[in-house]
Design a protein around this motif. Structure first.
Motif, PDB file in Angstrom:
ATOM      1  N   VAL A 229       0.848  -1.192   0.000  1.00  0.00           N
ATOM      2  CA  VAL A 229       0.000   0.000   0.000  1.00  0.00           C
ATOM      3  C   VAL A 229       0.884   1.243   0.000  1.00  0.00           C
ATOM      4  N   LYS A 230       0.707   2.084  -1.001  1.00  0.00           N
ATOM      5  CA  LYS A 230       1.407   3.372  -1.055  1.00  0.00           C
ATOM      6  C   LYS A 230       0.567   4.403  -0.316  1.00  0.00           C
ATOM      7  N   SER A 231       1.178   5.103   0.629  1.00  0.00           N
ATOM      8  CA  SER A 231       0.448   6.065   1.452  1.00  0.00           C
ATOM      9  C   SER A 231       1.261   7.344   1.586  1.00  0.00           C
ATOM     10  N   PRO A 232       0.593   8.496   1.721  1.00  0.00           N
ATOM     11  CA  PRO A 232       1.331   9.700   2.113  1.00  0.00           C
ATOM     12  C   PRO A 232       1.882   9.519   3.517  1.00  0.00           C
ATOM     13  N   ASP A 233       2.989  10.181   3.816  1.00  0.00           N
ATOM     14  CA  ASP A 233       3.666   9.942   5.092  1.00  0.00           C
ATOM     15  C   ASP A 233       2.820  10.330   6.301  1.00  0.00           C
ATOM     16  N   TYR A 234       1.783  11.168   6.120  1.00  0.00           N
ATOM     17  CA  TYR A 234       0.962  11.604   7.247  1.00  0.00           C
ATOM     18  C   TYR A 234      -0.204  10.655   7.533  1.00  0.00           C
ATOM     19  N   ALA A 235      -0.463   9.709   6.629  1.00  0.00           N
ATOM     20  CA  ALA A 235      -1.651   8.857   6.757  1.00  0.00           C
ATOM     21  C   ALA A 235      -1.376   7.660   7.660  1.00  0.00           C
ATOM     22  N   GLU A 236      -2.405   7.240   8.387  1.00  0.00           N
ATOM     23  CA  GLU A 236      -2.307   6.023   9.175  1.00  0.00           C
ATOM     24  C   GLU A 236      -2.250   4.817   8.235  1.00  0.00           C
ATOM     25  N   PRO A 237      -1.531   3.752   8.617  1.00  0.00           N
ATOM     26  CA  PRO A 237      -1.478   2.554   7.772  1.00  0.00           C
ATOM     27  C   PRO A 237      -2.880   2.025   7.469  1.00  0.00           C
ATOM     28  N   LEU A 238      -3.145   1.733   6.220  1.00  0.00           N
ATOM     29  CA  LEU A 238      -4.489   1.352   5.793  1.00  0.00           C
ATOM     30  C   LEU A 238      -4.934   0.034   6.415  1.00  0.00           C
ATOM     31  N   GLY A 239      -4.014  -0.913   6.552  1.00  0.00           N
ATOM     32  CA  GLY A 239      -4.377  -2.232   7.055  1.00  0.00           C
ATOM     33  C   GLY A 239      -3.869  -2.510   8.455  1.00  0.00           C
ATOM     34  N   GLY A 240      -3.702  -1.466   9.271  1.00  0.00           N
ATOM     35  CA  GLY A 240      -3.101  -1.666  10.581  1.00  0.00           C
ATOM     36  C   GLY A 240      -1.591  -1.780  10.459  1.00  0.00           C
ATOM     37  N   LYS A 241      -0.941  -2.269  11.503  1.00  0.00           N
ATOM     38  CA  LYS A 241       0.515  -2.334  11.506  1.00  0.00           C
ATOM     39  C   LYS A 241       1.016  -3.244  10.387  1.00  0.00           C
ATOM     40  N   PRO A 242       1.857  -2.723   9.484  1.00  0.00           N
ATOM     41  CA  PRO A 242       2.350  -3.540   8.370  1.00  0.00           C
ATOM     42  C   PRO A 242       3.463  -4.488   8.807  1.00  0.00           C
ATOM     43  N   SER A 243       3.712  -5.491   7.981  1.00  0.00           N
ATOM     44  CA  SER A 243       4.817  -6.406   8.235  1.00  0.00           C
ATOM     45  C   SER A 243       6.148  -5.676   8.133  1.00  0.00           C
ATOM     46  N   GLU A 244       6.244  -4.733   7.195  1.00  0.00           N
ATOM     47  CA  GLU A 244       7.427  -3.884   7.032  1.00  0.00           C
ATOM     48  C   GLU A 244       7.027  -2.663   6.217  1.00  0.00           C
ATOM     49  N   SER A 245       7.843  -1.625   6.273  1.00  0.00           N
ATOM     50  CA  SER A 245       7.584  -0.390   5.535  1.00  0.00           C
ATOM     51  C   SER A 245       8.872   0.091   4.888  1.00  0.00           C
ATOM     52  N   PHE A 246       8.719   0.737   3.736  1.00  0.00           N
ATOM     53  CA  PHE A 246       9.851   1.321   3.031  1.00  0.00           C
ATOM     54  C   PHE A 246       9.517   2.777   2.740  1.00  0.00           C
ATOM     55  N   GLN A 247      10.404   3.667   3.147  1.00  0.00           N
ATOM     56  CA  GLN A 247      10.149   5.104   3.079  1.00  0.00           C
ATOM     57  C   GLN A 247      10.627   5.683   1.755  1.00  0.00           C
ATOM     58  N   GLY A 248       9.753   6.482   1.129  1.00  0.00           N
ATOM     59  CA  GLY A 248      10.133   7.258  -0.031  1.00  0.00           C
ATOM     60  C   GLY A 248      10.031   8.737   0.301  1.00  0.00           C
ATOM     61  N   LYS A 249      10.110   9.580  -0.708  1.00  0.00           N
ATOM     62  CA  LYS A 249      10.023  11.020  -0.494  1.00  0.00           C
ATOM     63  C   LYS A 249       8.566  11.412  -0.261  1.00  0.00           C
ATOM     64  N   LEU A 250       8.232  11.854   0.962  1.00  0.00           N
ATOM     65  CA  LEU A 250       6.892  12.292   1.354  1.00  0.00           C
ATOM     66  C   LEU A 250       5.855  11.169   1.302  1.00  0.00           C
ATOM     67  N   LEU A 251       6.306   9.920   1.201  1.00  0.00           N
ATOM     68  CA  LEU A 251       5.384   8.794   1.149  1.00  0.00           C
ATOM     69  C   LEU A 251       6.080   7.559   1.682  1.00  0.00           C
ATOM     70  N   ARG A 252       5.309   6.488   1.822  1.00  0.00           N
ATOM     71  CA  ARG A 252       5.891   5.225   2.241  1.00  0.00           C
ATOM     72  C   ARG A 252       5.120   4.081   1.586  1.00  0.00           C
ATOM     73  N   PHE A 253       5.766   2.923   1.560  1.00  0.00           N
ATOM     74  CA  PHE A 253       5.164   1.706   1.033  1.00  0.00           C
ATOM     75  C   PHE A 253       5.034   0.708   2.175  1.00  0.00           C
ATOM     76  N   ASP A 254       3.802   0.459   2.594  1.00  0.00           N
ATOM     77  CA  ASP A 254       3.529  -0.491   3.671  1.00  0.00           C
ATOM     78  C   ASP A 254       3.299  -1.870   3.059  1.00  0.00           C
ATOM     79  N   VAL A 255       3.995  -2.875   3.615  1.00  0.00           N
ATOM     80  CA  VAL A 255       3.940  -4.240   3.085  1.00  0.00           C
ATOM     81  C   VAL A 255       3.193  -5.126   4.084  1.00  0.00           C
ATOM     82  N   TYR A 256       2.210  -5.861   3.578  1.00  0.00           N
ATOM     83  CA  TYR A 256       1.455  -6.812   4.388  1.00  0.00           C
ATOM     84  C   TYR A 256       1.667  -8.200   3.787  1.00  0.00           C
ATOM     85  N   LEU A 257       2.394  -9.041   4.523  1.00  0.00           N
ATOM     86  CA  LEU A 257       2.700 -10.385   4.056  1.00  0.00           C
ATOM     87  C   LEU A 257       1.564 -11.332   4.416  1.00  0.00           C
ATOM     88  N   LYS A 258       1.289 -12.271   3.528  1.00  0.00           N
ATOM     89  CA  LYS A 258       0.249 -13.275   3.775  1.00  0.00           C
ATOM     90  C   LYS A 258       0.734 -14.295   4.795  1.00  0.00           C
TER      91      LYS A 258
END
Length: 258
Positions: A229-258
């Protein structure tokens, strides 16, 4: 690609400016269920117009009319590699995962992330529920297929599925390794100086994604290995606490593993 038969109800029309055959304009207006105008006049009530200019289908508003309009940009963004496959080095690539091969972008929009994913060599399918954006994407992918490097490497553009992603994901026969989501979040400020024109136009036409939580659930059910899930850095994680996150410029990529 078959564009879904879902007429757009709102401030959109198709504009024919006298260039080339009228038939494609008539067909586009019929598919979208919107008016067709032959020439721009001051009394046209619609705020947005679709027309072909410079070999591309473009979306215009009154501000953009003399500037050429917006189309799906098939060229790499600044800083992205032009080679194919491009190196998998950035935050998005890390979020997608080294063992990922198949990806579905369930919120394609203007396809900038989709095309970056495609250029990195992933097997990609794109879903877009807006009939307007589906038309723009179809045109962009046709232009992509015609590029010299695409033909030289015998590559096909991403497959485009037009319709509601929640329904399409629920009906998948084969789960992709990864499902990528980039839903529209409400802006941090009502008038953000950082808002790009492309996003402003999408918000004006389509509004925010009100069902992004349901879309996340559908993606998690349908994915084979992970949801990103790509999110702006100010937004709460869409699916709750992610398995891991990777930070970009003004945004982040939240990863949810099955």
């Amino acid at each position: 690609m078959n564009i879904i038969n879902q007429p757009y109800i709102g401030q959109l029309a198709v504009l024919y400016e006298g260039n080339g055959d009228l038939l494609p304009y008539q067909q586009l207006a019929a598919r979208l269920g919107v008016p067709l105008y032959q020439g721009l006049t001051k009394d046209i009530p619609e705020a947005f117009l679709l027309t072909w200019r410079d070999g591309a289908l473009k979306l215009l508003d009154r501000e953009l009319f003399k500037k050429g309009g917006l189309s799906v940009d098939i060229e790499p963004r600044s800083g992205e590699q032009r080679s194919w496959p491009a190196p998998k080095q950035d935050a998005l690539a890390h979020a997608l995962g080294r063992k990922t091969h198949t990806v579905i972008d369930a919120t394609t929009g203007w396809a900038q992330d989709s095309l970056h994913i495609f250029r990195m060599g992933y097997e990609l399918q794109c879903i877009e529920r807006s009939p307007i954006m589906a038309e723009l994407l179809s045109d962009g992918f046709k232009r992509l297929a015609a590029l010299d490097w695409m033909q030289r490497l015998n590559l096909e553009p991403p497959r485009l599925l037009a319709g509601d992603a929640i329904e399409i994901l629920a009906a998948l026969e084969t789960p992709p390794d990864c499902i990528y989501l980039d839903p529209m979040f409400p802006p941090k400020r009502k008038k953000s100086a950082l808002a790009k024109k492309t996003m402003m136009v999408l918000r004006d036409l389509l509004g925010d994604d009100q069902d992004k939580e349901l879309l996340f659930e559908a993606a998690l059910n349908a994915a084979g290995k992970r949801v990103v899930v790509k999110s702006p850095d100010y937004a709460e994680p869409l699916g709750g606490k992610p398995s891991e996150s990777f930070q970009g410029k003004l945004l982040r990529f939240d990863v949810y593993l099955k």
